[in-house]
Motif scaffolding. Sequence first.
Motif, PDB file in Angstrom:
ATOM      1  N   GLY A 142      22.682  -2.510   9.962  1.00  0.00           N
ATOM      2  CA  GLY A 142      21.470  -2.100   9.070  1.00  0.00           C
ATOM      3  C   GLY A 142      21.422  -0.597   8.294  1.00  0.00           C
ATOM      4  N   ILE A 143      22.910  -0.236   8.260  1.00  0.00           N
ATOM      5  CA  ILE A 143      23.112   1.136   7.903  1.00  0.00           C
ATOM      6  C   ILE A 143      22.348   1.395   6.445  1.00  0.00           C
ATOM      7  N   HIS A 144      22.223   0.455   5.628  1.00  0.00           N
ATOM      8  CA  HIS A 144      21.864   0.716   4.135  1.00  0.00           C
ATOM      9  C   HIS A 144      20.029   0.619   4.415  1.00  0.00           C
ATOM     10  N   SER A 145      19.565   0.486   5.267  1.00  0.00           N
ATOM     11  CA  SER A 145      17.848   0.504   5.495  1.00  0.00           C
ATOM     12  C   SER A 145      17.547   1.642   6.402  1.00  0.00           C
ATOM     13  N   ILE A 146      18.266   2.517   6.874  1.00  0.00           N
ATOM     14  CA  ILE A 146      18.125   3.389   7.942  1.00  0.00           C
ATOM     15  C   ILE A 146      17.396   4.460   7.457  1.00  0.00           C
ATOM     16  N   VAL A 147      16.281   4.942   7.476  1.00  0.00           N
ATOM     17  CA  VAL A 147      15.629   6.291   6.866  1.00  0.00           C
ATOM     18  C   VAL A 147      15.548   7.371   7.813  1.00  0.00           C
ATOM     19  N   GLY A 148      15.799   7.041   9.238  1.00  0.00           N
ATOM     20  CA  GLY A 148      15.819   8.223  10.163  1.00  0.00           C
ATOM     21  C   GLY A 148      16.360   7.480  11.402  1.00  0.00           C
ATOM     22  N   VAL A 149      16.856   8.369  12.568  1.00  0.00           N
ATOM     23  CA  VAL A 149      17.131   7.942  13.704  1.00  0.00           C
ATOM     24  C   VAL A 149      16.565   8.839  14.747  1.00  0.00           C
ATOM     25  N   HIS A 150      15.959   8.098  15.672  1.00  0.00           N
ATOM     26  CA  HIS A 150      15.450   8.714  16.803  1.00  0.00           C
ATOM     27  C   HIS A 150      16.561   8.640  17.956  1.00  0.00           C
ATOM     28  N   LEU A 151      16.634  10.152  18.598  1.00  0.00           N
ATOM     29  CA  LEU A 151      17.704  10.242  19.664  1.00  0.00           C
ATOM     30  C   LEU A 151      16.845  10.464  20.932  1.00  0.00           C
ATOM     31  N   LYS A 152      16.998   9.788  21.857  1.00  0.00           N
ATOM     32  CA  LYS A 152      16.486   9.556  23.105  1.00  0.00           C
ATOM     33  C   LYS A 152      17.275   8.869  24.144  1.00  0.00           C
TER      34      LYS A 152
ATOM     35  N   PRO B  28      11.290  -1.496  -1.583  1.00  0.00           N
ATOM     36  CA  PRO B  28      12.050  -0.452  -1.311  1.00  0.00           C
ATOM     37  C   PRO B  28      11.195   0.817  -0.335  1.00  0.00           C
ATOM     38  N   TRP B  29      10.217   0.460  -0.212  1.00  0.00           N
ATOM     39  CA  TRP B  29       9.219   1.349   0.756  1.00  0.00           C
ATOM     40  C   TRP B  29       9.122   0.729   2.122  1.00  0.00           C
ATOM     41  N   TYR B  30       9.765  -0.174   2.503  1.00  0.00           N
ATOM     42  CA  TYR B  30       9.725  -0.785   3.651  1.00  0.00           C
ATOM     43  C   TYR B  30      11.092  -0.961   4.338  1.00  0.00           C
ATOM     44  N   LYS B  31      11.577  -0.075   5.238  1.00  0.00           N
ATOM     45  CA  LYS B  31      12.924  -0.045   5.838  1.00  0.00           C
ATOM     46  C   LYS B  31      12.818   0.310   7.397  1.00  0.00           C
ATOM     47  N   VAL B  32      13.754   0.820   8.137  1.00  0.00           N
ATOM     48  CA  VAL B  32      13.914   0.943   9.634  1.00  0.00           C
ATOM     49  C   VAL B  32      14.183   2.261   9.845  1.00  0.00           C
ATOM     50  N   TYR B  33      13.689   2.565  11.148  1.00  0.00           N
ATOM     51  CA  TYR B  33      13.641   3.871  11.773  1.00  0.00           C
ATOM     52  C   TYR B  33      14.039   3.632  13.284  1.00  0.00           C
ATOM     53  N   PRO B  34      15.621   3.475  13.367  1.00  0.00           N
ATOM     54  CA  PRO B  34      15.690   2.967  14.400  1.00  0.00           C
ATOM     55  C   PRO B  34      15.905   3.997  15.754  1.00  0.00           C
ATOM     56  N   ASP B  35      15.722   3.661  16.869  1.00  0.00           N
ATOM     57  CA  ASP B  35      15.842   4.375  18.191  1.00  0.00           C
ATOM     58  C   ASP B  35      16.975   3.953  18.953  1.00  0.00           C
TER      59      ASP B  35
ATOM     60  N   GLN C 253       1.019  -1.354   0.043  1.00  0.00           N
ATOM     61  CA  GLN C 253       0.004  -0.055  -0.159  1.00  0.00           C
ATOM     62  C   GLN C 253       0.750   1.225  -0.006  1.00  0.00           C
ATOM     63  N   ALA C 254       1.888   1.258   0.803  1.00  0.00           N
ATOM     64  CA  ALA C 254       2.966   2.538   0.678  1.00  0.00           C
ATOM     65  C   ALA C 254       3.463   2.458  -0.642  1.00  0.00           C
ATOM     66  N   ALA C 255       3.663   1.758  -1.383  1.00  0.00           N
ATOM     67  CA  ALA C 255       4.208   1.731  -2.722  1.00  0.00           C
ATOM     68  C   ALA C 255       3.228   2.722  -3.707  1.00  0.00           C
ATOM     69  N   ARG C 256       1.967   2.509  -3.344  1.00  0.00           N
ATOM     70  CA  ARG C 256       1.013   3.118  -4.377  1.00  0.00           C
ATOM     71  C   ARG C 256       1.253   4.677  -4.291  1.00  0.00           C
ATOM     72  N   TYR C 257       1.501   5.001  -2.862  1.00  0.00           N
ATOM     73  CA  TYR C 257       1.610   6.460  -2.543  1.00  0.00           C
ATOM     74  C   TYR C 257       3.055   7.085  -2.511  1.00  0.00           C
ATOM     75  N   GLN C 258       4.161   6.056  -2.726  1.00  0.00           N
ATOM     76  CA  GLN C 258       5.485   6.520  -2.602  1.00  0.00           C
ATOM     77  C   GLN C 258       5.889   7.132  -1.361  1.00  0.00           C
ATOM     78  N   ILE C 259       5.243   6.484  -0.356  1.00  0.00           N
ATOM     79  CA  ILE C 259       5.832   6.735   1.023  1.00  0.00           C
ATOM     80  C   ILE C 259       6.391   5.719   1.830  1.00  0.00           C
ATOM     81  N   MET C 260       7.613   6.050   2.380  1.00  0.00           N
ATOM     82  CA  MET C 260       8.488   5.364   3.123  1.00  0.00           C
ATOM     83  C   MET C 260       7.879   4.647   4.327  1.00  0.00           C
ATOM     84  N   LEU C 261       7.818   3.417   4.562  1.00  0.00           N
ATOM     85  CA  LEU C 261       7.430   2.835   6.000  1.00  0.00           C
ATOM     86  C   LEU C 261       8.777   2.489   6.551  1.00  0.00           C
ATOM     87  N   GLY C 262       8.934   3.285   8.095  1.00  0.00           N
ATOM     88  CA  GLY C 262      10.118   2.640   8.674  1.00  0.00           C
ATOM     89  C   GLY C 262       9.827   2.212  10.059  1.00  0.00           C
TER      90      GLY C 262
END
Length: 286
Positions: A202-212, A177-184, A143-152
């Motif tokens: 996982g460096i090649h799959s990281i789309v954003g990083v949470h800092l906490k 390509p629309w299903y990746k990881v957003y690590p915390d 479903q994300a591919a339909r909208y070109q929106i990344m899921l992390g």
Amino acid sequence: MLGKHLLGIYEKALDAEDDWYQRMAKVKELGFDFMEISIDETDERLSRIYAGDEEIYRIQDAAHKAGVFIQSLCLSVHRRFPFGSADPATRAKAAEIMEKALVFADKLGVRVIQLAGYDVYYEPSTDESKKRYEEAMFWAASQAARYQIMLGTEIMDIELMNCIRKHLVYENKIQSPWYKVYPDVGNISAWGIDPLDDLEAGIHSIVGVHLKDTLCKTADKPGVFKDIPFGEGCVDFVGCLKKLEDLGYTGPYMIEMWHKKGQDDRANVRAAKAFIEEQYRRAMEA
């Protein structure tokens, strides 16, 4: 900015009583490039994805006037309505929320939806719940591919998704390509897992990083995954930031924290941002 990286702030770090114009003005005033919007378990925030275009335009107008943008969406409401639930009605609601969130994100201009890596939360996790979760991730990616929106997928406070390597098992099966990881980095650290090793995996799959910041799980104490003041937890921010830089990470960072009623949100966010900026400076000098 954090070095050359875009730097964002979580919506919940700011006073929930602000309207959109006040909230976005604070994001700009406090020196952030973007805000991560929340669709959480509360009826109030969940209702956003059911709102009409007028409300979406109001949010966009507030961001435009402040000179910032909304780059990501934290879709934590799936803790309340999980894909792996034994209840068919709950699973149907989870799918409806996913579809509505994609349309909402598409209209708002959000690039990344952060998925909560829960099969279930308020009911027992079973082999069946895990299987249903995996099937739902295949569907969500399509479903994300339909909208070109990344899921992390966010690395979470449950064992199902407590490190990047566990996410990669799903990613390697789904092959989207629309299903990746957003690590915390806080959640990874709280499990006692080496975040530097996990980030490299996982460096090649990281789309954003949470800092906490968090407190590490030990033999006699559970981990504490939120509301730990920056600098009072177990996270090696210098090590994580240096590792990501060495690995060539160029994506955004997002400070995750929570405002409590009666506190000065501006002062708390400024202090957190100053702390992270100092950790980044030290990482670049290490």
